[in-house]
Design a protein around this motif. Sequence first.
Motif, short mmCIF file in Angstrom:
data_model
loop_
_atom_site.label_atom_id
_atom_site.label_comp_id
_atom_site.label_asym_id
_atom_site.label_seq_id
_atom_site.Cartn_x
_atom_site.Cartn_y
_atom_site.Cartn_z
N SER A 76 44.27 40.12 38.78
CA SER A 76 45.42 40.44 38.52
C SER A 76 46.58 39.62 38.95
N MET A 77 47.79 39.49 38.26
CA MET A 77 48.80 38.60 38.95
C MET A 77 49.65 39.37 39.85
N PHE A 78 50.16 40.43 39.23
CA PHE A 78 50.83 41.27 40.21
C PHE A 78 51.05 42.52 39.49
N SER A 79 50.08 43.38 39.98
CA SER A 79 50.14 45.03 39.18
C SER A 79 49.37 46.04 39.99
N SER A 80 49.77 47.41 39.50
CA SER A 80 49.15 48.25 40.17
C SER A 80 47.43 48.27 40.23
N CYS A 81 47.25 47.33 39.13
CA CYS A 81 45.69 47.21 38.89
C CYS A 81 45.06 46.93 40.27
N LEU A 82 45.66 46.06 41.09
CA LEU A 82 45.17 45.85 42.33
C LEU A 82 44.95 46.75 43.31
N VAL A 83 45.62 47.76 43.30
CA VAL A 83 45.42 48.97 43.98
C VAL A 83 44.52 50.04 43.64
N GLU A 84 44.77 50.06 42.35
CA GLU A 84 43.88 51.23 41.36
C GLU A 84 42.16 50.54 41.54
N SER A 85 42.04 49.35 41.45
CA SER A 85 41.02 48.91 41.34
C SER A 85 39.93 49.15 42.68
N ALA A 86 40.79 48.88 43.79
CA ALA A 86 40.21 49.21 45.04
C ALA A 86 39.73 50.40 45.07
N ALA A 87 40.33 51.38 44.48
CA ALA A 87 40.17 52.98 44.37
C ALA A 87 38.94 53.15 44.00
N PHE A 88 38.41 52.56 43.04
CA PHE A 88 37.06 52.48 42.36
C PHE A 88 36.10 51.74 42.82
N GLY A 89 36.24 50.91 44.07
CA GLY A 89 35.20 50.31 44.51
C GLY A 89 35.31 48.80 44.30
N CYS A 90 36.25 48.22 43.50
CA CYS A 90 36.27 47.12 43.02
C CYS A 90 37.08 46.01 44.11
N VAL A 91 36.71 44.88 44.24
CA VAL A 91 37.38 43.79 45.07
C VAL A 91 38.57 43.31 44.48
N PRO A 92 39.78 43.79 44.76
CA PRO A 92 40.97 42.97 44.01
C PRO A 92 41.08 41.75 44.62
N LEU A 93 41.44 40.99 43.47
CA LEU A 93 41.71 39.40 43.78
C LEU A 93 43.07 39.31 43.02
N MET A 94 44.11 38.62 43.76
CA MET A 94 45.35 38.54 43.21
C MET A 94 45.56 37.02 42.74
N PHE A 95 45.97 36.75 41.63
CA PHE A 95 46.33 35.14 41.20
C PHE A 95 47.71 35.45 40.82
N ASN A 96 48.55 34.84 41.63
CA ASN A 96 50.15 34.93 41.28
C ASN A 96 50.72 33.66 41.80
N PRO A 97 50.82 32.68 40.70
CA PRO A 97 51.57 31.35 41.00
C PRO A 97 52.80 31.34 40.98
N THR A 98 53.57 32.57 40.75
CA THR A 98 54.99 32.73 40.92
C THR A 98 55.57 32.51 42.35
N SER A 99 56.77 32.50 42.56
CA SER A 99 57.37 32.23 43.73
C SER A 99 58.43 33.46 43.97
N GLY A 100 58.43 33.71 45.24
CA GLY A 100 59.40 34.67 45.41
C GLY A 100 58.97 36.21 45.53
N PHE A 101 57.66 36.40 45.12
CA PHE A 101 57.18 37.74 45.04
C PHE A 101 55.78 37.91 45.78
N GLU A 102 55.99 38.91 46.70
CA GLU A 102 55.10 39.18 47.76
C GLU A 102 54.36 40.21 47.54
N TYR A 103 52.95 40.45 47.65
CA TYR A 103 52.33 41.69 47.43
C TYR A 103 51.84 42.15 48.73
N PRO A 104 52.54 43.02 49.49
CA PRO A 104 51.93 43.26 50.95
C PRO A 104 50.98 44.21 51.02
N LEU A 105 50.46 44.80 49.69
CA LEU A 105 49.45 45.75 49.88
C LEU A 105 48.12 45.42 49.95
#
Length: 157
Positions: A76-105
């Motif tokens: 996902s680019m920047f979404s709750s999906c990244l956290v939700e997926s980990a809860a289901f045992g998926c490996v979350p991988l962020m693709f976020n080419p935007t600038s200025g937004f950080e995902y500290p989780l």
Amino acid sequence: MQAPVFVSSEEYHARFLKLVEATAQRYPSRRIIVRPHPEYDDTARTSAAAATHRNITIDTAPLTANTYRMTDIAVSMFSSCLVESAAFGCVPLMFNPTSGFEYPLLPEELKTRDEESFFDRLDDIMQHPGGRCATGHIQYSGKECLARFAASIQSII
């Protein structure tokens, strides 16, 4: 798919869809599940991608839990999906080419900002399944997790 609002734009949305197609082309034997954002209708472009690449499936099922159960790596680019997926045992991988937004989780090794680093990380994850176990990246749970997640979102908006 992230809707092109708030942290995204039409440009980034189109770039993400191209990444989906490049992934499908690079891994023709892997099923690529695309889950459209519920508040953004991009049926024409996602349908065209699925028609071009037979390994792309569009998932519009009402429950996301079923999608996560069929998923090994959630991108996902920047979404709750990244956290939700980990809860289901998926490996979350962020693709976020935007600038200025950080995902500290997410840890840094699961964040990418361009296509080259995305495929480097994706290849690594696929070559070492279980080596980056998603549950190893869940640091908080329960109310503390929700509070930290809400605080992270609040720091952005």
